[in-house]
Design an enzyme around this catalytic site. Structure first.
Site, mmCIF file in Angstrom:
data_model
loop_
_atom_site.group_PDB
_atom_site.id
_atom_site.type_symbol
_atom_site.label_atom_id
_atom_site.label_comp_id
_atom_site.label_asym_id
_atom_site.label_seq_id
_atom_site.Cartn_x
_atom_site.Cartn_y
_atom_site.Cartn_z
ATOM 1 N N LYS A 212 0.829 -1.207 0.000
ATOM 2 C CA LYS A 212 0.000 0.000 0.000
ATOM 3 C C LYS A 212 0.864 1.259 0.000
ATOM 4 O O LYS A 212 0.619 2.209 -0.736
ATOM 5 C CB LYS A 212 -0.935 -0.010 1.202
ATOM 6 C CG LYS A 212 -2.003 1.084 1.163
ATOM 7 C CD LYS A 212 -2.882 1.053 2.415
ATOM 8 C CE LYS A 212 -3.665 -0.224 2.529
ATOM 9 N NZ LYS A 212 -4.600 -0.201 3.671
ATOM 10 N N GLU A 218 10.326 -5.855 3.541
ATOM 11 C CA GLU A 218 10.487 -7.146 2.884
ATOM 12 C C GLU A 218 10.105 -7.058 1.410
ATOM 13 O O GLU A 218 10.815 -7.573 0.532
ATOM 14 C CB GLU A 218 9.630 -8.212 3.582
ATOM 15 C CG GLU A 218 10.026 -8.497 5.019
ATOM 16 C CD GLU A 218 9.324 -7.602 6.025
ATOM 17 O OE1 GLU A 218 9.362 -7.937 7.225
ATOM 18 O OE2 GLU A 218 8.735 -6.569 5.626
ATOM 19 N N GLY A 272 -4.725 -5.449 5.246
ATOM 20 C CA GLY A 272 -3.959 -6.391 4.443
ATOM 21 C C GLY A 272 -4.528 -7.790 4.410
ATOM 22 O O GLY A 272 -4.627 -8.416 3.354
ATOM 23 N N GLU A 358 -3.717 -12.383 13.810
ATOM 24 C CA GLU A 358 -3.389 -10.968 13.710
ATOM 25 C C GLU A 358 -4.595 -10.106 14.051
ATOM 26 O O GLU A 358 -4.457 -9.018 14.601
ATOM 27 C CB GLU A 358 -2.873 -10.630 12.307
ATOM 28 C CG GLU A 358 -2.236 -9.254 12.200
ATOM 29 C CD GLU A 358 -1.478 -9.055 10.905
ATOM 30 O OE1 GLU A 358 -0.259 -9.299 10.887
ATOM 31 O OE2 GLU A 358 -2.108 -8.653 9.901
ATOM 32 N N LYS A 517 9.249 -4.557 13.487
ATOM 33 C CA LYS A 517 9.653 -3.879 12.254
ATOM 34 C C LYS A 517 10.608 -2.728 12.562
ATOM 35 O O LYS A 517 11.625 -2.531 11.887
ATOM 36 C CB LYS A 517 8.427 -3.332 11.522
ATOM 37 C CG LYS A 517 7.551 -4.363 10.845
ATOM 38 C CD LYS A 517 6.415 -3.642 10.130
ATOM 39 C CE LYS A 517 5.475 -4.598 9.433
ATOM 40 N NZ LYS A 517 4.369 -3.872 8.761
#
Length: 553
Positions: A212, A218, A272, A358, A517
């Site tokens: 997005k 990654e 996502g 998630e 992250k």
């Protein structure tokens, strides 16, 4: 935050308290077989249907009273109001102040789903743009830089931009268009891409980059490596012929070299793990074709209509969510197994892992207060009879309480119905064995018939006994098609949402992935070029030193 969100903890709801009493007094020691004995028509009374799907939930610790109390819990928790708020486009993703409108991606204009929400009116234009691009790739109107047809589609994404494409691409293998092939690259270590580059011809390869923001570490690492491969093989000017993207960051796509006509938009109200229906599904559409991708969307819409309109007592996603809450919060289940009996669905458990864990792996409610109950279960599984020869031992004779969802088509998606019949027989046998078990008396009798002496038979019987009384759902459908796959995915999407509403959590953010992250970004240069480590974690310091020693060898 929408007004519909209840400020009350689920444990404070009258139905929750009634369920606690019901569990203690009626169900804690109940045998599922007893429930069948009391109701000769139990199967008919404990099945639900939606579109092509049949849910058999009769092999569960559920009586009519249990179901009545669970339905009351859904109403006490305001599930229907929150469902309506989602379809209306209210910002139910409270921590990000966003609507949650993946349902709009597979809707018809006449469904009137949040048409005022920015971007919703663009859904059909983007879908049409995707369809024209897919058709052009298939008929040769869009070709590689040397004029060759683009037959190898490589999806580059991670998480929700990868798992859905991987799962659906394999599930719908028999619908792949002509000689088109699908490949997926996600992991940052580079092995997937390097293995692929040794197999593919760059002249025939189209990469679809799904990010997005066009900044995901990654995804961009792999995309840049793929770009270098194309540029080295075919020249820098070839990049615009061999890359498409699903993103909103036009500046980054300009810098990368994505052809403006090969760009497809996304919206912030698409999470996502719910994005396969959007331009993230472009790679899937490119391999199965425009019409079958539309059938995939239409199947999901059928489940949306059911979820939106069916009464709670007959609503398949709500019933499945209530059963999961029942086991999670009252029986103490920590995990759930997903067992599809079609090998083309072998990535479906991994897909559901992300969707459920998630979404509902949260320790804080949507209003910021800590939860008072366990939330999402660990989801795991494997395809059909493979599972029987690996972990089903634990399901049958282990000490853990693990509810199971069996998923099975009646007709093969391969070439042999006889083999699918064997798979169905195995599926039914596993669910029957989990429920009925195998008693000591049965084992002794069978061992005696096999010629064992009575003493030996009784000694060995304990090892062969199955306690049974282990619950399961079975989801049956005619065959694995784009339409039925769409229904199946949407079923679990809505199940996850309902669970989150009952627990009072936000199923549509994922702040838990951000810290790792951020730390990885801080450590990247430290690992690659020996820059000073800015932290003080003694374990990390020791590991970095060991890594540097190893890298010098």
């Amino acid at each position: 935050m929408p007004e519909q969100l209840s400020a009350r903890y689920p444990t404070d709801l009258p139905a929750w308290q009634a369920l606690k009493d019901h569990y203690r007094d009626d169900m804690k020691s109940r045998k599922i077989a007893e429930l069948f004995a009391r109701d000769p028509e139990r199967f008919a009374h404990f099945t639900a249907r939606s579109g092509d799907l049949l849910l058999d939930y009769s092999k569960n610790f559920l009586s009519a009273k249990t179901r009545q109390l669970l339905v009351r819990l859904a109403r006490d928790a305001q599930v229907e109001k929150m469902r309506d708020a989602m379809f209306a486009g209210e910002p139910i993703n409270a921590t990000e102040n966003r609507a949650v409108l993946h349902v709009a991606l597979r809707s018809k204009l006449s469904d009137q789903i949040a048409l005022e929400e920015p971007g919703v009116s663009d859904v059909w234009r983007t879908l049409d743009q995707m369809g024209h691009f897919v058709d052009a790739v298939h008929d040769g109107g869009v070709r590689g830089s040397t004029g060759r047809r683009l037959t190898d589609i490589v999806n580059i994404g991670i998480g929700g931009s990868d798992l859905g494409v991987v799962m659906a691409g394999k599930a719908l293998r028999q619908y792949w268009h002509g000689g088109t092939r699908l490949h997926c690259v996600s992991n940052i270590d580079g092995t997937q891409l390097s293995d692929l580059m040794s197999e593919l011809d760059p002249q025939n390869t189209l990469f679809v980059v799904c990010s997005k923001t066009f900044t995901t570490l990654e995804t961009l690492t792999n995309a840049n490596a793929a770009r270098a491969w194309i540029a080295d093989s075919l020249g820098v000017t070839a990049v615009g012929h061999h890359f498409a993207a699903a993103s909103t960051n036009h500046q980054a796509m300009d810098e990368f070299g994505i052809n403006p006509e090969y760009r497809f938009g996304l919206w912030d109200w698409v999470g996502g793990r719910f994005s396969i229906w959007s331009a993230v599904g472009l790679s899937l559409a490119l391999v199965i074709g425009r019409e079958d991708f539309q059938r995939f969307l239409s199947g999901a819409r059928r489940m949306d209509q059911h979820f939106r309109n069916a009464p709670v007592e007959e609503n398949m996603p709500i019933l499945m969510a209530l059963i999961a809450v029942w086991y999670n919060n009252f029986f103490g289940a920590d995990s759930q197994a997903i067992l599809p009996y079609d090998n083309r669905l072998d990535r479906f458990p991994a897909f559901l892992q992300q969707m459920q864990m998630e979404s509902n792996g949260k320790g804080v409610r949507a209003d910021g207060r800590p939860v008072k109950t366990k939330t999402g279960m660990v989801v795991w599984g494997e395809a059909g009879s493979n599972a029987q020869h690996s972990f089903n031992q634990l399901l049958h004779q282990g000490t853990r309480f693990v509810p199971v969802d069996f998923i099975v088509p009646a007709w093969t998606s391969g070439s042999s119905q006889r083999q699918q019949d064997l798979a169905i027989a195995n599926c039914l046998a596993q669910s029957e064995a989990l429920m009925d078990g195998y008693s000591v008396e049965q084992a002794v009798h069978d061992l005696a018939d096999a010629g064992y002496a009575e003493t030996d038979a009784r000694s060995l019987a304990a090892h062969k006994t199955h306690p049974g009384n282990r619950p399961s759902n079975t989801i049956l459908f005619p065959e694995l098609t784009p339409d039925t796959l769409g229904q199946l995915v949407a079923l679990y999407e809505h199940k996850v949402f309902v669970e989150g509403v009952i627990w009072g959590i936000n199923s549509f953010d994922q702040w838990g992935v951000e810290l790792g992250k951020r730390l990885a970004t801080r450590l990247a240069d430290v690992v690659s070029d020996g820059s000073p480590y800015p932290g003080d974690n003694e374990s990390t310091i020791g590991l970095l030193a060991a890594i540097r020693r190893l890298s010098r060898q």
